[in-house]
Design an enzyme around this catalytic site. Sequence first.
Site, PDB file in Angstrom:
ATOM      1  N   HIS A 168       0.824  -1.212  -0.064  1.00  0.00           N
ATOM      2  CA  HIS A 168       0.166  -0.014  -0.010  1.00  0.00           C
ATOM      3  C   HIS A 168       0.854   1.274   0.056  1.00  0.00           C
ATOM      4  CE1 HIS A 168      -3.263  -2.992   0.715  1.00  0.00           C
ATOM      5  NE2 HIS A 168      -3.959  -2.082   0.040  1.00  0.00           N
ATOM      6  N   GLU A 180     -11.259 -10.689  -4.585  1.00  0.00           N
ATOM      7  CA  GLU A 180      -9.791 -10.429  -4.432  1.00  0.00           C
ATOM      8  C   GLU A 180      -9.300 -11.734  -3.807  1.00  0.00           C
ATOM      9  OE1 GLU A 180      -8.863  -6.460  -2.706  1.00  0.00           O
ATOM     10  OE2 GLU A 180     -10.705  -6.799  -1.466  1.00  0.00           O
ATOM     11  N   ASP A 213      -4.571  -8.205  -4.510  1.00  0.00           N
ATOM     12  CA  ASP A 213      -4.961  -9.130  -3.731  1.00  0.00           C
ATOM     13  C   ASP A 213      -5.129 -10.396  -4.469  1.00  0.00           C
ATOM     14  OD1 ASP A 213      -4.587  -8.372  -0.914  1.00  0.00           O
ATOM     15  OD2 ASP A 213      -6.250  -6.910  -1.289  1.00  0.00           O
ATOM     16  N   CYS A 251      -9.878  -3.162 -10.817  1.00  0.00           N
ATOM     17  CA  CYS A 251      -9.173  -1.756 -10.018  1.00  0.00           C
ATOM     18  C   CYS A 251      -7.886  -2.121  -9.132  1.00  0.00           C
ATOM     19  CB  CYS A 251     -10.337  -1.472  -8.910  1.00  0.00           C
ATOM     20  SG  CYS A 251     -10.602  -2.604  -7.570  1.00  0.00           S
TER      21      CYS A 251
HETATM   22  C1  PEP Z   1      -6.691  -5.063  -4.694  1.00  0.00           C
HETATM   23  O1  PEP Z   1      -6.393  -5.745  -3.960  1.00  0.00           O
HETATM   24  O2  PEP Z   1      -6.573  -5.152  -5.995  1.00  0.00           O
HETATM   25  C2  PEP Z   1      -7.105  -3.735  -4.525  1.00  0.00           C
HETATM   26  C3  PEP Z   1      -7.584  -2.861  -5.569  1.00  0.00           C
HETATM   27  O3  PEP Z   1      -7.278  -3.321  -3.017  1.00  0.00           O
HETATM   28  P1  PEP Z   1      -6.216  -2.814  -2.187  1.00  0.00           P
HETATM   29  O4  PEP Z   1      -5.107  -2.570  -3.270  1.00  0.00           O
HETATM   30  O5  PEP Z   1      -6.613  -1.589  -1.648  1.00  0.00           O
HETATM   31  O6  PEP Z   1      -6.058  -4.079  -1.238  1.00  0.00           O
HETATM   32 MG    MG Z   2      -7.414  -5.326  -2.024  1.00  0.00          MG
END
Ligand code: PEP
Ligand code: MG
Length: 585
Positions: free
Chosen positions: A210, A453, A477, A524
Site C-alpha cells: 500500500h 480478491e 490481493d 481496480c
Molecule cells: C486490490 O487488492 O487489487 C485492491 C484494489 O485493493 P487494495 O490494493 O486496496 O488491497
Molecule cells: Mg485489496
Amino acid sequence: MTFAIHGLPVARGVAIGRAVLVASSRVDVAHYFIEPGQVEAEITRLRDARNAVNDELHRLQHSIATMGPKEAPHELSALLDVHLMLLQDEQLITGVKQWIHERLYNAEWALTTQLEILSRQFDEMEDEYLRERKADLEQVAERVLRYMKGVPSPVAQPPVRRKQDHLSQDGGADAPLVLVAHDLSPADMLHFKQSVFAGFVTDVGGRTSHTAIVARSMDIPAVVGARSASHLVRQDDWVIIDGDAGVVIVDPSPIILAEYGFKQRQGELERGRLARLRHTPAVTMDARKIELLANIEQPEDATAALNAGAVGVGLFRSEFMFMGRQNRLPDEEEQYLAYRRAVEGMQGLPVTIRTVDVGADKPLDDARRDDAHLNPALGLRAIRWSLAEPEMFRTQLRAILRAAAHGKVNLLIPMLAHGSEIRQTLSLVDFARAELDNRGIAYGPVQLGAMIEIPAAALTVKTFLKYFDFLSIGTNDLIQYTLAIDRADESVAHLYDPSHPAVLRLVADTIAECRAQGKGVSVCGEMAGDVLFTRLLLGLGLRSFSMHPAQILAVKQEVLRADTGRLRAWAQQVIDADDPSALLG
Ligand code: PEP
Ligand code: MG
C-alpha cells in the site's frame, strides 16, 4: 563516490534531489512541515517535553535512592545519570533545533533525524562502552517522543509546504528533496502526499504494497524494496531515483547527472504529449466505449481524477480516513462530509466508495500493527474486521448512504469469500438504511458491488452475482492470495506475477461470467493501470478499468490503438499459454 542501490520500480520517472532521511522509531512519529512562524512554538514544545522527561528521571532517581541495593542496584542509578546527561547533550539539542529552523521539520521528526545522525557516530566509535551508549540515547529520545505524543501539537493539520518555501541545508533554495526511509506506513505517505518531495525510496515493500500504491498515486518516481538504502544514504546526499528501472544512484558523477537530467526531460515531453488525450473519449478502433475510472485515497483526489479525464471514481479507498488516528475513528458526520466532498468533487460522475479495508499492511495505527499474528494478510482485515465491529461498520454504511443523496454512489465491499459474509453484510446495509429511516435522515440509492480478491470468490462468482449489482476485481490481493506471495514482502517480489496462468484464468472467468449475466465488472487493482495488460484485458472483454489518475492517459492511448475484435482470439491464446508473459509485451 557514486554507487547504485537496486530495488523495485513502483512509480515511473526520474527524480533528482537531496536526500531527506526519515528515521524509523519504535514510537509512531508524525512527520510534517511546520510554517516558519511556528518554529519557536515547536522548539518550546520540544523543550517542554525534554524538561518533563528530565523531571521524571530525577523523580525516579529520588525514589530509587530510598530503596535497598536489592531492589535498586547501583547500576540503575548510574544508568539514570547517563540518561540525564544525554538529555542535555549539546549535539542533540543544537542538531534538533537546526532541523526545525532550517528544514521546518516538526519537533518529532527533527528529533528522530538528529538521533539517526548521532546513532551512526556511536556505531563508528572504537570504545565498546561508548558504542553501547547508543541504546541509551535511543531510550532517552523515545521517552521524549512518547511525552510529546501525549501533548497535542499546536499544529493541528500537517500544513502543505510549497516548493518555493524550501530552504536547503546548505542555504541553496529550491534544491528538490527526495525521501529515503526504512519503511513508511501508508498513513505516513498520505501526510507526504501534498508535500515537496520529488521522489521516494524505502528499504522494504513490494510492488503492490500500500505504500507503493500511495507513491504511485502521487505520480512521482519511487523505488521500494531497496533493502539497505536508509543505511547507505546520508542526510543531504544527492540522489537520483530511477522509477522505471527501480534503481537509486547515490552521489552521482556530473556525467551521470547529465544523462538522467536528459531522461527526466524526455519523460516530461512524453507527459506533455499524453496530456493532449485528456478530452479524447476512450473508444477503441472498433468503436467500443471503454470506461476509465480513477482510484483515489482521499476526497481531495477528485480534482486529479477529473483533470486526468476520469469518467468516475472506481475505487475510493476509504480506510485512509481511518488510519493513524490513535483510536479515535472518524464518526458518521466526519465520514459523511468526506464522502460528500468526493461525490460533489466528481461533479455528477459516479463514485465507488469501498468500505474500510484495514489490516495486513494497512494497520489503523502503529500501536495496532499486527505483528502478533504470523499471517496478518490472512487475518482480520477488510470486511472481516468490519463484520467483527458492526457498530463501526454501520456508522460507515450510514455515512455512505447519506452521501448518496448528493450524487451517484456505488458501495463496494472488500475481501468477501463466504456466502454467510455476503448475507451478513447485506443485512447490515438494510439495518443502516432502517436506522436512517427511523431518524428521518435523507439518503440515496446505491449500486452494491463486491470485490473479487480471493480465489474462493473468483471460483464462486455465480453466487456473488445473485446478490450484487456489479463486481470489481482487486488483482493486487487476488495475485497475493492465488500465488501465496505477500504483496508487501520484497524478498518474494520476483514471484509476484500478474501474468501467472492461474491469475489470468481467474480474471478471465470472472469477466466472462459477469458479461454472460449482463452485470458490470471492472478491474481496480494495479493491473488495470499497467499498459502491459490493457490489450489483454480488452481482449478478455473488460470494458471498465480503474487506476490512479496518473495512469489514465497512458492506458487511454492503448485503448485508442486497440481493436477488441482482433484481440479476442489473441487473448484466448495468452490465457491458454504455459508462459503468458512471453506473449505480452
Ligand atoms: C486490490 O487488492 O487489487 C485492491 C484494489 O485493493 P487494495 O490494493 O486496496 O488491497
Ligand atoms: Mg485489496
